[in-house]
Scaffold this motif. Structure first.
Motif, mmCIF file in Angstrom:
data_model
loop_
_atom_site.group_PDB
_atom_site.id
_atom_site.type_symbol
_atom_site.label_atom_id
_atom_site.label_comp_id
_atom_site.label_asym_id
_atom_site.label_seq_id
_atom_site.Cartn_x
_atom_site.Cartn_y
_atom_site.Cartn_z
ATOM 1 N N PHE A 17 0.864 -1.181 0.000
ATOM 2 C CA PHE A 17 0.000 0.000 0.000
ATOM 3 C C PHE A 17 0.900 1.230 0.000
ATOM 4 O O PHE A 17 1.875 1.305 0.745
ATOM 5 N N GLN A 18 0.556 2.201 -0.848
ATOM 6 C CA GLN A 18 1.428 3.358 -1.022
ATOM 7 C C GLN A 18 0.599 4.631 -1.089
ATOM 8 O O GLN A 18 -0.483 4.659 -1.695
ATOM 9 N N ALA A 19 1.124 5.690 -0.446
ATOM 10 C CA ALA A 19 0.442 6.988 -0.508
ATOM 11 C C ALA A 19 0.312 7.430 -1.962
ATOM 12 O O ALA A 19 1.271 7.376 -2.732
ATOM 13 N N LYS A 20 -0.882 7.859 -2.334
ATOM 14 C CA LYS A 20 -1.123 8.312 -3.695
ATOM 15 C C LYS A 20 -0.449 9.662 -3.919
ATOM 16 O O LYS A 20 -0.611 10.583 -3.119
ATOM 17 N N VAL A 21 0.316 9.756 -4.988
ATOM 18 C CA VAL A 21 0.980 11.014 -5.337
ATOM 19 C C VAL A 21 0.008 11.875 -6.140
ATOM 20 O O VAL A 21 -0.600 11.404 -7.100
ATOM 21 N N ASP A 22 -0.143 13.132 -5.720
ATOM 22 C CA ASP A 22 -0.998 14.066 -6.461
ATOM 23 C C ASP A 22 -0.204 14.520 -7.687
ATOM 24 O O ASP A 22 0.385 15.609 -7.705
ATOM 25 N N LYS A 23 -0.196 13.682 -8.693
ATOM 26 C CA LYS A 23 0.705 13.889 -9.831
ATOM 27 C C LYS A 23 0.052 14.718 -10.939
ATOM 28 O O LYS A 23 -1.154 14.687 -11.153
ATOM 29 N N ALA A 24 0.928 15.437 -11.654
ATOM 30 C CA ALA A 24 0.507 16.150 -12.853
ATOM 31 C C ALA A 24 0.682 15.261 -14.078
ATOM 32 O O ALA A 24 -0.092 15.337 -15.034
ATOM 33 N N PHE A 25 1.707 14.403 -14.019
ATOM 34 C CA PHE A 25 1.979 13.470 -15.113
ATOM 35 C C PHE A 25 2.968 12.416 -14.633
ATOM 36 O O PHE A 25 3.539 12.529 -13.545
ATOM 37 N N ASP A 26 3.139 11.386 -15.438
ATOM 38 C CA ASP A 26 4.129 10.337 -15.166
ATOM 39 C C ASP A 26 5.344 10.555 -16.045
ATOM 40 O O ASP A 26 5.278 11.242 -17.075
ATOM 41 N N VAL A 27 6.464 9.938 -15.656
ATOM 42 C CA VAL A 27 7.672 9.961 -16.475
ATOM 43 C C VAL A 27 8.289 8.571 -16.494
ATOM 44 O O VAL A 27 8.368 7.905 -15.457
ATOM 45 N N ARG A 28 8.690 8.136 -17.658
ATOM 46 C CA ARG A 28 9.509 6.935 -17.793
ATOM 47 C C ARG A 28 10.920 7.395 -18.179
ATOM 48 O O ARG A 28 11.090 8.115 -19.167
ATOM 49 N N VAL A 29 11.891 7.016 -17.394
ATOM 50 C CA VAL A 29 13.295 7.277 -17.703
ATOM 51 C C VAL A 29 13.958 5.939 -18.013
ATOM 52 O O VAL A 29 14.029 5.064 -17.153
ATOM 53 N N THR A 30 14.403 5.787 -19.238
ATOM 54 C CA THR A 30 15.103 4.573 -19.652
ATOM 55 C C THR A 30 16.598 4.844 -19.578
ATOM 56 O O THR A 30 17.099 5.772 -20.230
ATOM 57 N N ALA A 31 17.300 4.065 -18.771
ATOM 58 C CA ALA A 31 18.739 4.243 -18.579
ATOM 59 C C ALA A 31 19.489 3.117 -19.274
ATOM 60 O O ALA A 31 19.185 1.938 -19.063
ATOM 61 N N VAL A 32 20.441 3.488 -20.104
ATOM 62 C CA VAL A 32 21.317 2.518 -20.763
ATOM 63 C C VAL A 32 22.745 2.978 -20.498
ATOM 64 O O VAL A 32 23.223 3.938 -21.109
ATOM 65 N N GLY A 33 23.408 2.310 -19.551
ATOM 66 C CA GLY A 33 24.711 2.789 -19.139
ATOM 67 C C GLY A 33 24.563 4.175 -18.546
ATOM 68 O O GLY A 33 23.717 4.427 -17.686
ATOM 69 N N GLY A 34 25.348 5.120 -19.023
ATOM 70 C CA GLY A 34 25.267 6.484 -18.522
ATOM 71 C C GLY A 34 24.341 7.376 -19.317
ATOM 72 O O GLY A 34 24.301 8.593 -19.090
#
Length: 320
Positions: free
Chosen positions: A207-224
């Motif tokens: 169970f996790q506190a709901k974030v009052d978000k404006a949007f989501d972000v996906r950050v894909t990391a490949v090495g640096g």
């Protein structure tokens, strides 16, 4: 290890994401061996490894070639099929064959000392535990929403009642689930204290506190290299109806960039797909990191850039 050795790609035949990178490697004239240990070992492929006074040696034979596994420069662990054993066997014989294949081929292919792994399967497994993700994220400098993992109903109800902005429930693992015989996905959803029953005692729940978000972000990391995409969706869980979401490139703040680097180092990962919820005030909250998350659904330019970054890692091999 030779610099001209092949890249070994462990994935299923239907993996179109792998195809994107394989085409790039073909254009660069990098030799590639595609192998699905969960099924290929039961349909004509073979794997042999020997250890002793003569050192280590081994051979992987597929339908099209024989490969000295000591010369493999890189291993890309993408989406191999689960080990289920030969279809002609049944019951405990099939289970026995499946587990022997898992521990045998998994041990051999996970122990190539001169190969560069993207990612190493054992590191992937360690990084898939959500409690470990949250603990590591916090120590690496990410902001993490208040979270409780419990199988105590009263603890879950008390936590939920304390969160003024609401609470969401998330499964700890994407376990296959069926309703009336049909596959059913368990999405992230909002939950109220009065909905929490004693059934919580059956297993741990997150169970996790709901974030009052404006949007989501996906950050894909490949090495640096980091590739950020803003996701706008009408749903709490944007994966639910991806046809309704929109995506656009987004800059990754420096503190998040540093935390991503620390996180990858802690789990010994080359690749990671990080999910964040961003508030109207610009605060980034870490939600999770899939060490083997999909990425080819992103905007064309981002997908192409990620594919090139993965291909670069595989082509260069050890030391990247």
């Amino acid at each position: 290890m030779r610099g001209d050795g092949p890249v070994l790609v462990l994935t299923n035949p239907s993996d179109v994401t792998a195809d994107v990178v394989l085409r790039l490697l073909a254009d660069r004239r990098v030799p590639v061996v595609r192998f699905d240990p969960g099924t290929d070992l039961h349909t004509g492929a073979s794997l042999t490894a020997a250890y002793g006074r003569g050192g280590r040696r081994g051979t992987l034979r597929t339908a099209s070639r024989a490969v000295d596994i000591g010369r493999v420069r890189s291993v890309w662990v993408r989406r191999p099929s689960p080990h289920q054993g030969p279809r002609e066997l049944c019951g405990q014989d099939r289970r026995f064959a499946a587990e022997q294949a898992l521990w045998g081929s998994g041990g051999v292919l996970g122990s190539l000392p001169d190969a560069h792994y993207v990612n190493h399967p054992w590191n992937n497994r360690a990084a898939e535990f959500k409690p470990a993700q949250l603990s590591t994220a916090q120590s690496c400098g990410f902001l993490v929403p208040s979270t409780v993992i419990t199988n105590e109903p009263e603890e879950a109800r008390a936590f939920t009642a304390r969160q003024r902005g609401g609470v969401v429930y998330k499964p700890l693992w994407n376990t296959p689930y069926r309703v009336d015989g049909r596959p059913h996905c368990v999405w992230v959803r909002e939950v109220r204290a009065e909905e929490i029953t004693d059934a919580v005692s059956v297993c741990p729940h997150l169970f996790q506190a709901k974030v009052d978000k404006a949007f989501d972000v996906r950050v894909t990391a490949v090495g640096g290299r980091l590739f950020g995409v803003r996701i706008d969706s009408p749903d709490l869980d944007w994966r639910h109806r991806q046809d309704l979401m929109t995506c656009a490139p987004v800059e990754v703040p420096d503190p998040v960039t540093r935390a991503v680097a620390a996180y990858l180092t802690e789990f010994r990962l080359v690749y990671g797909a990080f999910d964040f919820a961003v508030t109207t005030g610009g605060t980034w909250y870490f939600l999770e990191c899939n060490p083997n998350g999909q990425w080819a659904w992103q905007p064309t330019e981002t997908t192409s850039a990620i594919a090139r970054a993965v291909a670069d890692q595989l082509e260069k091999g050890p030391g990247t």
